[in-house]
Write a protein that holds these residues in place. Sequence first.
Motif, PDB file in Angstrom:
ATOM      1  N   LEU A 112      -3.738   9.765   6.772  1.00  0.00           N
ATOM      2  CA  LEU A 112      -3.118   9.393   5.873  1.00  0.00           C
ATOM      3  C   LEU A 112      -1.688   9.556   6.180  1.00  0.00           C
ATOM      4  O   LEU A 112      -1.219  11.267   6.363  1.00  0.00           O
ATOM      5  CB  LEU A 112      -3.070  10.054   4.294  1.00  0.00           C
ATOM      6  CG  LEU A 112      -4.586   9.408   3.971  1.00  0.00           C
ATOM      7  CD1 LEU A 112      -5.062   9.761   2.293  1.00  0.00           C
ATOM      8  CD2 LEU A 112      -5.451   8.093   3.817  1.00  0.00           C
ATOM      9  N   ASP A 113      -1.331   8.857   6.134  1.00  0.00           N
ATOM     10  CA  ASP A 113       0.776   8.865   5.649  1.00  0.00           C
ATOM     11  C   ASP A 113       1.321   9.287   4.800  1.00  0.00           C
ATOM     12  O   ASP A 113       0.516   7.551   3.768  1.00  0.00           O
ATOM     13  CB  ASP A 113       1.273   7.247   6.784  1.00  0.00           C
ATOM     14  CG  ASP A 113       3.027   7.497   7.009  1.00  0.00           C
ATOM     15  OD1 ASP A 113       3.353   8.709   6.900  1.00  0.00           O
ATOM     16  OD2 ASP A 113       3.778   6.382   6.225  1.00  0.00           O
ATOM     17  N   PRO A 114       2.479  10.036   3.961  1.00  0.00           N
ATOM     18  CA  PRO A 114       2.084   9.673   3.199  1.00  0.00           C
ATOM     19  C   PRO A 114       3.404   9.486   2.890  1.00  0.00           C
ATOM     20  O   PRO A 114       3.269   8.463   1.740  1.00  0.00           O
ATOM     21  CB  PRO A 114       3.634  11.506   3.292  1.00  0.00           C
ATOM     22  CG  PRO A 114       2.856  12.569   4.538  1.00  0.00           C
ATOM     23  CD  PRO A 114       1.879  11.230   5.325  1.00  0.00           C
ATOM     24  N   ALA A 115       4.290   8.786   3.922  1.00  0.00           N
ATOM     25  CA  ALA A 115       5.015   6.841   3.281  1.00  0.00           C
ATOM     26  C   ALA A 115       4.364   5.750   3.221  1.00  0.00           C
ATOM     27  O   ALA A 115       4.584   4.847   2.487  1.00  0.00           O
ATOM     28  CB  ALA A 115       6.393   6.984   4.237  1.00  0.00           C
ATOM     29  N   GLY A 116       3.322   5.790   3.572  1.00  0.00           N
ATOM     30  CA  GLY A 116       2.245   4.819   3.236  1.00  0.00           C
ATOM     31  C   GLY A 116       1.909   4.783   2.051  1.00  0.00           C
ATOM     32  O   GLY A 116       1.442   3.935   1.221  1.00  0.00           O
ATOM     33  N   VAL A 117       1.212   5.636   1.574  1.00  0.00           N
ATOM     34  CA  VAL A 117       0.377   6.396   0.231  1.00  0.00           C
ATOM     35  C   VAL A 117       1.297   5.792  -1.291  1.00  0.00           C
ATOM     36  O   VAL A 117       0.653   4.797  -1.615  1.00  0.00           O
ATOM     37  CB  VAL A 117       0.316   8.058   0.259  1.00  0.00           C
ATOM     38  CG1 VAL A 117      -0.299   8.266  -1.069  1.00  0.00           C
ATOM     39  CG2 VAL A 117      -1.866   7.871   0.884  1.00  0.00           C
ATOM     40  N   VAL A 118       2.734   6.450  -0.470  1.00  0.00           N
ATOM     41  CA  VAL A 118       3.861   6.236  -1.817  1.00  0.00           C
ATOM     42  C   VAL A 118       3.935   4.564  -1.970  1.00  0.00           C
ATOM     43  O   VAL A 118       4.263   3.681  -2.236  1.00  0.00           O
ATOM     44  CB  VAL A 118       4.717   6.213  -1.864  1.00  0.00           C
ATOM     45  CG1 VAL A 118       5.919   6.530  -2.503  1.00  0.00           C
ATOM     46  CG2 VAL A 118       4.679   8.011  -1.538  1.00  0.00           C
ATOM     47  N   ALA A 119       4.317   3.515  -0.439  1.00  0.00           N
ATOM     48  CA  ALA A 119       4.355   2.574  -0.196  1.00  0.00           C
ATOM     49  C   ALA A 119       2.980   1.789  -1.197  1.00  0.00           C
ATOM     50  O   ALA A 119       3.087   0.678  -1.736  1.00  0.00           O
ATOM     51  CB  ALA A 119       4.523   2.348   0.820  1.00  0.00           C
ATOM     52  N   GLU A 120       1.938   1.936  -1.182  1.00  0.00           N
ATOM     53  CA  GLU A 120      -0.023   0.882  -1.310  1.00  0.00           C
ATOM     54  C   GLU A 120       0.746   1.181  -2.947  1.00  0.00           C
ATOM     55  O   GLU A 120       0.073   0.262  -3.492  1.00  0.00           O
ATOM     56  CB  GLU A 120      -0.745   2.253  -1.140  1.00  0.00           C
ATOM     57  CG  GLU A 120      -2.085   0.903  -1.421  1.00  0.00           C
ATOM     58  CD  GLU A 120      -2.980   2.171  -0.895  1.00  0.00           C
ATOM     59  OE1 GLU A 120      -4.182   1.547  -0.576  1.00  0.00           O
ATOM     60  OE2 GLU A 120      -2.902   3.803  -0.943  1.00  0.00           O
ATOM     61  N   VAL A 121       1.181   2.638  -3.714  1.00  0.00           N
ATOM     62  CA  VAL A 121       1.427   2.681  -4.649  1.00  0.00           C
ATOM     63  C   VAL A 121       1.571   1.556  -5.089  1.00  0.00           C
ATOM     64  O   VAL A 121       2.029   1.263  -6.398  1.00  0.00           O
ATOM     65  CB  VAL A 121       1.225   4.492  -5.038  1.00  0.00           C
ATOM     66  CG1 VAL A 121       1.591   4.123  -6.623  1.00  0.00           C
ATOM     67  CG2 VAL A 121       0.281   4.899  -4.810  1.00  0.00           C
ATOM     68  N   ALA A 122       3.467   1.808  -5.021  1.00  0.00           N
ATOM     69  CA  ALA A 122       4.660   1.017  -5.419  1.00  0.00           C
ATOM     70  C   ALA A 122       4.385  -0.290  -4.632  1.00  0.00           C
ATOM     71  O   ALA A 122       4.817  -1.107  -5.904  1.00  0.00           O
ATOM     72  CB  ALA A 122       5.464   0.598  -4.197  1.00  0.00           C
ATOM     73  N   ARG A 123       3.131  -1.055  -4.358  1.00  0.00           N
ATOM     74  CA  ARG A 123       3.302  -2.249  -4.398  1.00  0.00           C
ATOM     75  C   ARG A 123       2.105  -2.959  -5.926  1.00  0.00           C
ATOM     76  O   ARG A 123       1.918  -4.359  -6.008  1.00  0.00           O
ATOM     77  CB  ARG A 123       2.316  -2.734  -2.584  1.00  0.00           C
ATOM     78  CG  ARG A 123       2.599  -3.212  -1.955  1.00  0.00           C
ATOM     79  CD  ARG A 123       2.137  -3.299  -0.497  1.00  0.00           C
ATOM     80  NE  ARG A 123       0.880  -2.671  -0.067  1.00  0.00           N
ATOM     81  CZ  ARG A 123       1.436  -2.346   0.657  1.00  0.00           C
ATOM     82  NH1 ARG A 123       2.510  -1.830   1.244  1.00  0.00           N
ATOM     83  NH2 ARG A 123       0.243  -1.008   0.773  1.00  0.00           N
ATOM     84  N   GLU A 124       1.890  -2.055  -6.537  1.00  0.00           N
ATOM     85  CA  GLU A 124       0.409  -2.607  -6.704  1.00  0.00           C
ATOM     86  C   GLU A 124       1.461  -1.919  -8.956  1.00  0.00           C
ATOM     87  O   GLU A 124       0.284  -1.565  -9.724  1.00  0.00           O
ATOM     88  CB  GLU A 124      -0.420  -1.102  -7.514  1.00  0.00           C
ATOM     89  CG  GLU A 124      -1.447  -2.420  -6.071  1.00  0.00           C
ATOM     90  CD  GLU A 124      -1.879  -3.984  -6.534  1.00  0.00           C
ATOM     91  OE1 GLU A 124      -1.935  -4.460  -7.728  1.00  0.00           O
ATOM     92  OE2 GLU A 124      -2.658  -4.246  -5.012  1.00  0.00           O
ATOM     93  N   GLU A 125       2.685  -1.635  -8.119  1.00  0.00           N
ATOM     94  CA  GLU A 125       3.410  -0.325  -9.639  1.00  0.00           C
ATOM     95  C   GLU A 125       2.989  -1.171 -10.707  1.00  0.00           C
ATOM     96  O   GLU A 125       2.330  -0.619 -11.923  1.00  0.00           O
ATOM     97  CB  GLU A 125       4.941  -0.574  -9.356  1.00  0.00           C
ATOM     98  CG  GLU A 125       5.548   0.059 -10.517  1.00  0.00           C
ATOM     99  CD  GLU A 125       6.355   1.529  -9.992  1.00  0.00           C
ATOM    100  OE1 GLU A 125       7.142   2.072 -10.128  1.00  0.00           O
ATOM    101  OE2 GLU A 125       5.651   2.279  -8.978  1.00  0.00           O
ATOM    102  N   THR A 126       3.520  -2.444 -10.692  1.00  0.00           N
ATOM    103  CA  THR A 126       3.496  -3.369 -12.286  1.00  0.00           C
ATOM    104  C   THR A 126       1.932  -3.029 -12.441  1.00  0.00           C
ATOM    105  O   THR A 126       2.439  -2.969 -14.075  1.00  0.00           O
ATOM    106  CB  THR A 126       4.085  -5.081 -11.929  1.00  0.00           C
ATOM    107  OG1 THR A 126       5.461  -4.602 -10.857  1.00  0.00           O
ATOM    108  CG2 THR A 126       4.414  -5.647 -13.009  1.00  0.00           C
TER     109      THR A 126
END
Length: 251
Positions: free
Chosen positions: A207-221
Amino acid sequence: MTGARVLVVEHEDGTGPAQVGERLAAQGLVIDLCRPWAGDTLPNTLDGHDGFLVLGGSMGPYDEERAPWLPAVGGLLREAVARDMPTLGICLGMELLTVACGGEVRHAARPEVGLCELTPLQEAAKDRLFGPFVDADTWLSAVQWHWEETGTLPEGAVALLTSERCAHQAYRIGTSVWGVQFHPEVLAGDIGTWGSSDVGPLQALGLDPAGVVAEVAREETALRELWGAFAEQWGAIVTEDRSTVEAPPSA
């Protein structure tokens, strides 16, 4: 009368109650945040509190040398179960609940990190915390960040949610004590530091740490809406149970 009072145990810097705490405070609940990692002393009893929230952390439930307050938290969790006090254990909090009540926590064969789908079990629809969120049209996904998992549930625990990699994502003891392996409290901003501190373990999982955070950010709402409402439901249970206890006997 002041709002219901919740004891919150934070095990590590950067692992606070986040949006769960924000929602509870907005409901008028009083948050007593205890940070034993920073030198705060845990209370000896849950007297004076109406709810108990135990948060996550990078240590495991057996890491008493690293976190010497863990046995005391376990004692408070057993007290909460005995009282059937509204309680929510999150990630490490659930693992501590499992161990405190006679279950078993093991290293996960397939650790979960990032956004993961959750599957409700039959009992979830009848549960007063999860029931409002498990109909066929509800999207159930949450942030995961764990290398340990509950292998054996405590005696009498009712399984509520599962996932592809982790059999026990949520369970209930009695009517009011819940453990969840996932993180309903966090959003992308909250896990940014986790990715920075866990670069090696994440890369070992591919896993790429930045990619994990970006995935969560896409579903933030969606995450904010679902798990914010979940936090409010738990807060309502704390308040409701306190009102029931405090109500004078009818004439």
